[in-house]
Design a protein around this motif. Structure first.
Motif, PDB file in Angstrom:
ATOM      1  N   SER A   1      63.000 108.029  -9.930  1.00 56.18           N
ATOM      2  CA  SER A   1      61.741 107.412  -9.472  1.00 56.18           C
ATOM      3  C   SER A   1      60.743 107.224 -10.607  1.00 56.18           C
ATOM      4  CB  SER A   1      61.100 108.277  -8.379  1.00 56.18           C
ATOM      5  OG  SER A   1      61.949 108.402  -7.263  1.00 56.18           O
TER       6      SER A   1
ATOM      7  N   GLN B   1      65.025  98.483  -9.112  1.00 59.17           N
ATOM      8  CA  GLN B   1      64.630  97.150  -9.547  1.00 59.17           C
ATOM      9  C   GLN B   1      65.742  96.560 -10.421  1.00 59.17           C
ATOM     10  OE1 GLN B   1      61.750  95.755  -8.311  1.00 59.17           O
ATOM     11  NE2 GLN B   1      61.799  97.668  -7.123  1.00 59.17           N
TER      12      GLN B   1
ATOM     13  N   GLU C   1      76.835 100.368  -4.242  1.00 62.25           N
ATOM     14  CA  GLU C   1      75.453 100.565  -4.692  1.00 62.25           C
ATOM     15  C   GLU C   1      75.099  99.547  -5.768  1.00 62.25           C
ATOM     16  OE1 GLU C   1      73.282 102.882  -3.611  1.00 62.25           O
ATOM     17  OE2 GLU C   1      74.667 103.928  -2.263  1.00 62.25           O
ATOM     18  N   ASN C   2      73.921  98.960  -5.664  1.00 62.52           N
ATOM     19  CA  ASN C   2      73.442  98.034  -6.691  1.00 62.52           C
ATOM     20  C   ASN C   2      72.899  98.816  -7.879  1.00 62.52           C
ATOM     21  OD1 ASN C   2      73.994  95.680  -5.212  1.00 62.52           O
ATOM     22  ND2 ASN C   2      72.070  95.880  -4.079  1.00 62.52           N
TER      23      ASN C   2
ATOM     24  N   PRO D   1      65.491 106.069  -4.722  1.00 63.31           N
ATOM     25  CA  PRO D   1      64.697 104.878  -4.398  1.00 63.31           C
ATOM     26  C   PRO D   1      65.502 103.605  -4.635  1.00 63.31           C
ATOM     27  CG  PRO D   1      64.093 105.716  -6.558  1.00 63.31           C
ATOM     28  CD  PRO D   1      65.051 106.718  -5.968  1.00 63.31           C
ATOM     29  N   SER D   2      65.040 102.506  -4.040  1.00 70.94           N
ATOM     30  CA  SER D   2      65.654 101.207  -4.346  1.00 70.94           C
ATOM     31  C   SER D   2      65.401 100.881  -5.809  1.00 70.94           C
ATOM     32  CB  SER D   2      65.044 100.119  -3.458  1.00 70.94           C
ATOM     33  OG  SER D   2      65.350 100.371  -2.114  1.00 70.94           O
TER      34      SER D   2
END
Length: 253
Positions: free
Chosen positions: A250, A34, A58-59, A31-32
């Motif tokens: 997640s 936060q 990748e962040n 998932p993205s």
């Protein structure tokens, strides 16, 4: 807000090709993240550069070494120095894992030396602590874990301590058939944070991420990570299965 971390510890598993595929499968499906969430892949030494390249765009994703040596350099055949890790851009390093303590007889003094070298090279230690079954059954777990923290970390000034990630491993709940509940995880994490607060103050203690390392799986991650003092997990076997580890990511708060 404290960093919430899902750290994959591959241990001595995967061929190079298997590792490449596993990383690719996880990165495509995760998932993205936060701003307060981080994913770390602690891969075997031969795969560090490959993994660093894979996550480069990748962040909030980093690579960790699984260990380092407690001397700067020298005639230590087969060992890997902190400077070597720093020279290839590694940002995290696991130290004091229960397997290193048990099989390779690492001491709290060894880990204090490793901590100092890592911080000197701007690499964040993931410091493991925890008790074996006989210590838990004797009711001495708090004293044991407090001693690990005191002898390895309490020589640090507060500003350096905040660079540490702590991972609590209930060794008695790994491969023994016994299970640590979310409440037991929270109890020890709260104790660890209290020990840090007694030495450094509540504000400093509240900055430090404390991960749980006791057989985290997709099925229990959400409940464990939902505890107020649990800031994610140091994941072993489940991190070798892409779908499982993505589910664990997640579950971060």
């Amino acid at each position: 807000m404290r960093k919430q971390i899902a750290a994959a510890n591959w241990k001595m598993n995967c061929t190079y090709q298997q590792g490449e595929k596993l990383l690719d499968d996880i990165l495509k499906s995760k998932p993205s993240l936060q701003p307060q969430q981080t994913v770390i892949f602690a891969v075997p030494f031969p795969y560090l550069i490959m993994a660093s390249s894979a996550v480069a765009n990748e962040n909030n994703v980093s690579v960790a070494a699984q260990n380092c040596y407690q001397k700067k350099s020298g005639a230590y055949t087969g060992e890997v120095s902190v400077e070597m890790l720093q020279s290839i851009g590694i940002r995290y390093c696991i130290i004091g894992h229960s397997e290193r303590r048990e099989y390779f007889h690492e001491t709290n003094a060894d880990l204090a030396a490793k901590t100092d070298l890592l911080l000197e090279m701007d690499i964040r230690p993931v410091f493991c602590c925890g008790e074996a079954l006989e210590i838990r059954e004797a009711g001495s777990q708090n004293t044991w874990v407090e001693q690990q923290l005191q002898e390895s970390l309490f020589h640090l000034p507060a500003e350096k301590l905040t660079r540490i990630v702590i991972a609590y491993e209930p060794i008695w709940a790994i491969g023994t058939g016994k299970t640590a509940s979310a409440a037991q995880a929270q109890e020890m994490h709260a104790f660890i944070r209290g020990v840090l607060a007694a030495k450094y103050g509540k504000e400093i203690a509240d900055e430090i991420s404390i991960l749980y390392g006791g057989s985290v799986k997709a099925a229990n991650a959400k409940e464990i990570f939902g505890q107020p003092d649990v800031d994610g997990g140091l994941v072993g076997g489940a991190s070798l299965q892409a779908e499982e580890f993505v589910s664990i990511i997640s579950a971060l708060k």
